[in-house]
Write a protein that holds these residues in place. Structure first.
Motif, short mmCIF file in Angstrom:
data_model
loop_
_atom_site.label_atom_id
_atom_site.label_comp_id
_atom_site.label_asym_id
_atom_site.label_seq_id
_atom_site.Cartn_x
_atom_site.Cartn_y
_atom_site.Cartn_z
N LEU A 13 0.82 -1.21 0.00
CA LEU A 13 0.00 0.00 0.00
C LEU A 13 0.86 1.27 0.00
N ASP A 14 2.13 1.13 -0.36
CA ASP A 14 3.04 2.27 -0.30
C ASP A 14 2.59 3.44 -1.16
N ASN A 15 1.92 3.16 -2.28
CA ASN A 15 1.52 4.23 -3.19
C ASN A 15 0.19 4.90 -2.82
N LEU A 16 -0.43 4.43 -1.76
CA LEU A 16 -1.69 5.02 -1.32
C LEU A 16 -1.42 6.37 -0.66
N SER A 17 -2.11 7.41 -1.12
CA SER A 17 -1.93 8.75 -0.56
C SER A 17 -2.37 8.77 0.90
N ASN A 18 -1.68 9.55 1.71
CA ASN A 18 -2.05 9.65 3.14
C ASN A 18 -3.38 10.36 3.35
N ASP A 19 -3.85 11.07 2.33
CA ASP A 19 -5.15 11.73 2.42
C ASP A 19 -6.11 11.16 1.37
N LYS A 64 -8.87 9.68 -0.96
CA LYS A 64 -10.32 9.67 -1.02
C LYS A 64 -10.80 8.22 -1.14
N ARG A 65 -12.09 8.03 -1.02
CA ARG A 65 -12.64 6.67 -0.99
C ARG A 65 -12.28 5.87 -2.23
N LEU A 66 -12.41 6.47 -3.42
CA LEU A 66 -12.16 5.73 -4.65
C LEU A 66 -10.72 5.24 -4.72
N GLU A 67 -9.76 6.09 -4.33
CA GLU A 67 -8.36 5.67 -4.34
C GLU A 67 -8.15 4.52 -3.35
N LEU A 68 -8.78 4.61 -2.19
CA LEU A 68 -8.66 3.54 -1.19
C LEU A 68 -9.23 2.23 -1.73
N GLU A 69 -10.41 2.30 -2.32
CA GLU A 69 -11.03 1.09 -2.88
C GLU A 69 -10.16 0.48 -3.97
N ASN A 70 -9.61 1.32 -4.84
CA ASN A 70 -8.75 0.83 -5.91
C ASN A 70 -7.52 0.12 -5.36
N SER A 71 -6.91 0.70 -4.34
CA SER A 71 -5.71 0.12 -3.74
C SER A 71 -6.02 -1.23 -3.09
N LEU A 72 -7.15 -1.32 -2.44
CA LEU A 72 -7.53 -2.58 -1.79
C LEU A 72 -7.91 -3.64 -2.82
N ASP A 73 -8.53 -3.21 -3.93
CA ASP A 73 -8.83 -4.15 -5.01
C ASP A 73 -7.55 -4.70 -5.63
N LYS A 74 -6.54 -3.87 -5.75
CA LYS A 74 -5.25 -4.34 -6.27
C LYS A 74 -4.70 -5.46 -5.40
N LEU A 75 -4.88 -5.35 -4.09
CA LEU A 75 -4.40 -6.38 -3.18
C LEU A 75 -5.13 -7.70 -3.41
N ILE A 76 -6.44 -7.62 -3.65
CA ILE A 76 -7.21 -8.83 -3.92
C ILE A 76 -6.73 -9.48 -5.22
N ILE A 77 -6.48 -8.66 -6.23
CA ILE A 77 -6.00 -9.18 -7.52
C ILE A 77 -4.62 -9.82 -7.36
N ILE A 78 -3.75 -9.18 -6.59
CA ILE A 78 -2.42 -9.76 -6.31
C ILE A 78 -2.57 -11.13 -5.67
N ASP A 79 -3.47 -11.24 -4.70
CA ASP A 79 -3.68 -12.52 -4.03
C ASP A 79 -4.26 -13.57 -4.98
N MET A 80 -5.16 -13.16 -5.86
CA MET A 80 -5.70 -14.10 -6.85
C MET A 80 -4.59 -14.69 -7.71
N LYS A 81 -3.67 -13.82 -8.12
CA LYS A 81 -2.58 -14.28 -8.98
C LYS A 81 -1.60 -15.16 -8.22
N LYS A 82 -1.34 -14.83 -6.96
CA LYS A 82 -0.46 -15.67 -6.14
C LYS A 82 -1.03 -17.06 -5.97
N ILE A 83 -2.31 -17.13 -5.62
CA ILE A 83 -2.94 -18.43 -5.38
C ILE A 83 -3.01 -19.23 -6.67
#
Length: 327
Positions: A49-55, A57-76
């Motif tokens: 989550l290093d690229n997530l801005s410290n301020d 907004k909701r959309l950026e947060l959702e996008n960053s968390l979705d990226k994590l889910i996609i990363i996990d899908m690819k790992k599994i």
């Protein structure tokens, strides 16, 4: 085809989940009074989550968390492809594809919403399409509902969009399509997933019936997913007549779901499904349901994070935020 007993893959799944947020981590986030402080703590607790801005907004947060889910899908996917025998792998991939259709349907709905409101597609839709659902790429370029329908790759989903009369009907028909189709495909092939799906469908049928009665004063039984497990249509018809949550508790007190509903039906149903996933995941065998349970749990983690951060953004008190999350 029930169990793929592979200790190495099981260990990797457990290790991945061990890095997810714990109850104490959520409590630490809830204690924060400012978005910046909460996001800095979040980034210290979750990798990638290093690229997530410290301020953010909701959309950026959702996008960053979705990226994590996609990363996990690819790992599994990588772990599974490297360790499961070919004759088991085909079934594993087939059922996983049926499961992640829920994500695909969600992205299709979000693209459709942007099309009919003449808005630009946001990065969230692009992330999922580029990384997972590449057959949806033509949808990112359409400008009208007619083009959208023309470019939809799935004929069954296209028919649902064409025939649904309003948003509620569209949402309900897509849910029915997903659950009925998934249940049909796993029936007789994987007892664990079949049981979890039936359990989920029972609870969703109860919730949808209650919601329709509460907000619309009328229930059309066509909204129901075509499956009954620990309840039957007679229970549903009792729910159709009630006006309060206390009456719902009374009806369910004679069923397998007697201790689930507390005060918020939607949240209580979601919590019950989350607990079911946690129970399945704790088993020491690699099962198709173990993988699905993992993704159900990290989806709840995503929702909890968003609830907490947005609660802080809108100056909600800690106890109020805590009451909204699923633990």
């Amino acid at each position: 085809m029930k169990t793929f007993n592979n200790p190495s893959v099981t260990a990797k799944l457990k290790a991945m989940y061990a890095k997810k947020l714990k109850k104490d981590d959520l409590d630490d986030l809830i204690k924060q009074e400012h978005i910046k402080d909460a996001i800095i703590i979040l980034k210290s607790k979750i990798d990638d989550l290093d690229n997530l801005s410290n301020d953010a907004k909701r959309l950026e947060l959702e996008n960053s968390l979705d990226k994590l889910i996609i990363i996990d899908m690819k790992k599994i996917d990588k772990y599974i492809n490297g360790t499961i025998l070919t004759h088991c792998l085909n079934m594993f991939i087939f059922i996983c594809e049926k499961y992640i259709l829920k994500y695909k349907i969600d992205i299709i709905k979000k693209i459709y919403e942007k099309v009919i409101t003449n808005e630009l597609q946001n990065i969230e839709n692009t992330i999922w399409v580029t990384n997972i659902f590449t057959d949806l790429e033509p949808l990112l370029k359409v400008k009208s509902k007619e083009e959208f329908l023309e470019q939809l790759p799935d004929e069954d989903i296209k028919e649902i969009f064409e025939t649904s009369k309003n948003n509620f009907e569209l949402e309900n028909n897509l849910n029915k399509y997903y659950f009925e189709g998934f249940l049909h495909e796993v029936k007789g092939k994987n007892k664990d997933i079949e049981t979890v799906l039936k359990y989920s469908i029972d609870l969703l049928n109860i919730f949808w019936t209650y919601r329709c009665q509460k907000y619309y004063g009328i229930v059309d039984e066509n909204i129901l997913i075509n499956s009954f497990y620990k309840i039957d249509i007679n229970i549903i018809r009792e729910v159709e007549k009630i006006e309060t949550i206390e009456e719902l508790k009374q009806i369910l007190s004679h069923t397998a779901y007697k201790n689930i509903i507390k005060e918020d039906v939607q949240k209580d149903v979601k919590r019950a499904l989350y607990k079911r996933s946690k129970s399945s995941f704790r088993k020491d065998i690699l099962n198709l349901n173990t993988v699905i349970s993992y993704f159900e749990m990290i989806q709840i983690e995503k929702e909890n994070i968003i609830t907490i951060i947005e609660g802080i953004r809108y100056n909600l008190k800690g106890p109020t935020i805590k009451n909204k999350i699923i633990i």
